[in-house]
Design a protein around this motif. Structure first.
Motif, short mmCIF file in Angstrom:
data_model
loop_
_atom_site.label_atom_id
_atom_site.label_comp_id
_atom_site.label_asym_id
_atom_site.label_seq_id
_atom_site.Cartn_x
_atom_site.Cartn_y
_atom_site.Cartn_z
N ASP A 1 15.11 17.22 -5.14
CA ASP A 1 16.06 17.96 -4.25
C ASP A 1 15.67 19.32 -3.82
O ASP A 1 16.50 20.12 -3.01
CB ASP A 1 17.53 17.49 -4.32
N LYS A 2 14.78 20.01 -4.90
CA LYS A 2 14.43 21.36 -4.77
C LYS A 2 13.05 21.37 -3.96
O LYS A 2 12.14 20.80 -4.22
CB LYS A 2 14.35 21.83 -6.22
N VAL B 1 10.41 18.36 -10.91
CA VAL B 1 10.84 17.35 -11.35
C VAL B 1 12.17 17.03 -10.71
O VAL B 1 12.57 15.68 -10.46
CB VAL B 1 11.23 17.24 -12.85
N GLN B 2 12.63 17.86 -9.90
CA GLN B 2 13.71 17.91 -9.05
C GLN B 2 13.66 17.56 -7.78
O GLN B 2 12.89 18.30 -6.96
CB GLN B 2 14.60 19.10 -9.05
N HIS C 1 10.96 28.38 -14.92
CA HIS C 1 11.41 27.44 -14.32
C HIS C 1 12.30 25.94 -14.91
O HIS C 1 12.26 25.22 -14.78
CB HIS C 1 10.13 26.68 -13.67
N GLY D 1 14.88 23.82 -15.75
CA GLY D 1 15.62 22.63 -14.69
C GLY D 1 14.65 22.38 -13.69
O GLY D 1 15.00 21.25 -13.07
N LEU D 2 13.67 22.83 -13.31
CA LEU D 2 12.60 22.50 -12.37
C LEU D 2 11.38 21.77 -12.97
O LEU D 2 10.87 21.05 -12.28
CB LEU D 2 12.41 23.81 -11.41
N SER D 3 11.07 22.32 -13.88
CA SER D 3 9.67 21.70 -14.53
C SER D 3 9.75 21.52 -16.09
O SER D 3 10.45 22.33 -16.84
CB SER D 3 8.65 22.98 -14.32
N ALA E 1 17.51 22.83 0.32
CA ALA E 1 17.32 21.67 0.05
C ALA E 1 16.78 20.94 1.37
O ALA E 1 17.28 21.38 2.35
CB ALA E 1 18.53 20.69 -0.63
N THR F 1 15.22 27.85 -1.81
CA THR F 1 16.26 27.27 -2.60
C THR F 1 16.94 26.18 -1.68
O THR F 1 17.77 25.21 -2.19
CB THR F 1 17.16 28.22 -3.10
N ALA G 1 9.73 14.28 -6.40
CA ALA G 1 8.97 14.97 -7.50
C ALA G 1 7.63 15.32 -6.97
O ALA G 1 7.10 14.33 -6.54
CB ALA G 1 9.24 14.25 -8.64
N ARG H 1 12.47 14.47 0.04
CA ARG H 1 12.79 14.42 -1.32
C ARG H 1 11.66 13.79 -2.13
O ARG H 1 11.16 12.89 -1.43
CB ARG H 1 13.98 13.64 -1.64
#
Length: 314
Positions: A64-65, A61-62, A102, A104-106, A18, A16, A25, A23
Motif C-alpha cells: 500500500d506504499k 514490501v509494503q 527504509h 518498514g518498507l524494504s 496510498a 506517501t 509489492a 497495490r
C-alpha cells in the motif's frame, strides 16, 4: 507580520499517499546510471580514482506504499563513496544504511557499480611497459540471507587454433617434400635458408583476439584483489594482449602463441582450473569467446566452479 525568510513551507510528499487501486509489492525500486567517482585498489596498494556508473536499489514490501525515498539512497551513496575506497566492509555498511533509511518498507538492498581500472603491464622481453584498462563490475546485495559480493572483469588474449596449426604444418611438410628431393642428401645450410624464406612457411594457422569474461563470488571477509585474479587467468592462458611492443616482444608473443594452441574449450578449462585453485573464491562463472578469423561467428564456451546452487546450476 513574519518575514519571508521565517515562513515555514510544508512541501507536499505524494510518494506517501496510498494508491488503493495499484497495490502490490515490488522486487526492486531505485536508480541506475548514477554518476559517481570511486576509489579502488586493484591489489597493488595504489588507490586509483575512476568515474563509475552505479545502480542503487531496495525492494518495496509494503503493497500500500506508493514509493521509496530515492533521495535517501543517492545521499547515502554520495557519502559512503565520497569518503572511503571500495571494499567489502564499506559496501555492506552502505547496504545496511539503505535498509535503515527504509525501515518498514524494504528488507533487501543491492548495488551495482561499473568502472574501468588501469593496470600497468610489463612487455614480454623489452624493458618497456604500458597501461591496460580492465572493465570492473561489482555486485553487492544484502537481505535476511546475508551479504553477498561478486566481482566481474574480463581478460583479452590471443588464441591460435590447434586444427589450423596442424593443417598448416601438413602444407609446410608437403612444400618441403617438393623442394627437397628425398633421394638427395639434405644440406643443412640449404634447409636453414629455406626455413627462413616464405616457402618455408607457406601456410599459417589462424589466430584471433579472444575474450574471457569472469564473474567471481568472494568468500566472506576476503578483500578485493583484482590483480590476483587477472594474473592467475592471464598466466593460465599464456597469451594476454600486450601494451608496449618492440620487435623482441612481438617475437616472444609469436612464440607464446605457438606454444599455447587452444580451442575455446581448452581456454575455458585452463581458466576453470586456475580459478578452482583460488582459495579466495566461493564460486565463479567464466564465458570464453573466440572471435573467429575463419568464421563470421564466434566460438564460445562456459565454465563454473560447480557449486550446488551456484552460477553453473541449471
Amino acid at each position: 507580520m513574519h518575514s519571508h525568510e521565517n515562513t515555514i513551507r510544508l512541501m507536499p510528499d505524494v510518494a506517501t499517499q496510498a494508491q488503493p487501486h495499484l497495490r502490490g509489492a515490488l522486487d526492486w525500486v531505485g536508480m541506475d546510471g548514477i554518476e559517481v567517482p570511486v576509489r579502488f585498489d586493484a591489489g597493488d596498494g595504489e588507490v586509483q580514482r575512476a568515474s563509475a556508473q552505479l545502480g542503487a536499489f531496495v525492494n518495496l514490501v509494503q503493497p500500500d506504499k506508493r514509493g521509496i525515498h530515492m533521495s535517501r539512497l543517492y545521499l547515502l551513496v554520495d557519502h559512503h563513496l565520497g569518503t572511503q575506497p571500495l571494499s567489502a566492509a564499506m559496501l555492506e555498511s552502505l547496504l545496511h544504511a539503505f535498509l535503515e533509511s527504509h525501515g518498514g518498507l524494504s528488507d533487501h538492498a543491492r548495488l551495482s557499480i561499473r568502472f574501468d581500472a588501469l593496470v600497468r603491464r610489463n612487455a614480454l622481453r623489452s624493458a618497456h611497459s604500458g597501461w591496460r584498462s580492465y572493465p570492473v563490475s561489482v555486485e553487492a546485495s544484502l537481505g535476511p540471507e546475508g551479504f553477498r559480493l561478486e566481482l566481474g572483469t574480463e581478460v583479452v588474449y590471443s588464441s591460435t587454433c590447434p586444427a589450423s596449426a596442424a593443417l598448416s604444418r601438413q602444407l609446410i611438410q608437403e612444400q618441403f617434400a617438393r623442394d627437397f628431393d628425398a633421394a638427395t642428401p639434405v644440406d643443412h645450410a640449404a634447409v636453414l635458408a629455406w626455413l627462413g624464406s616464405e616457402r618455408g612457411i607457406v601456410a599459417t594457422p589462424h589466430a584471433q583476439r579472444s575474450v574471457a569474461r569472469l564473474l567471481v563470488r568472494l568468500k566472506e571477509g576476503v578483500p578485493f584483489d583484482l590483480l590476483a585474479t587477472l594474473d592467475r587467468v592471464e598466466q593460465a592462458l599464456g597469451t594476454p594482449v600486450q601494451t608496449a611492443v618492440k620487435r623482441e616482444d612481438e617475437q616472444a608473443f609469436a612464440l607464446a602463441n605457438g606454444g599455447n594452441l587452444m580451442f575455446c574449450e581448452d581456454a575455458a578449462r585452463r581458466i576453470q582450473q586456475a580459478l578452482d585453485a583460488d582459495a579466495r573464491l566461493a564460486d565463479f562463472h567464466v564465458r570464453v569467446e573466440h572471435q573467429e578469423s575463419l568464421h563470421p561467428h564466434d566460438a564460445v564456451a562456459y565454465a563454473s566452479k560447480g557449486v550446488e546452487g551456484g552460477f553453473g546450476s541449471p
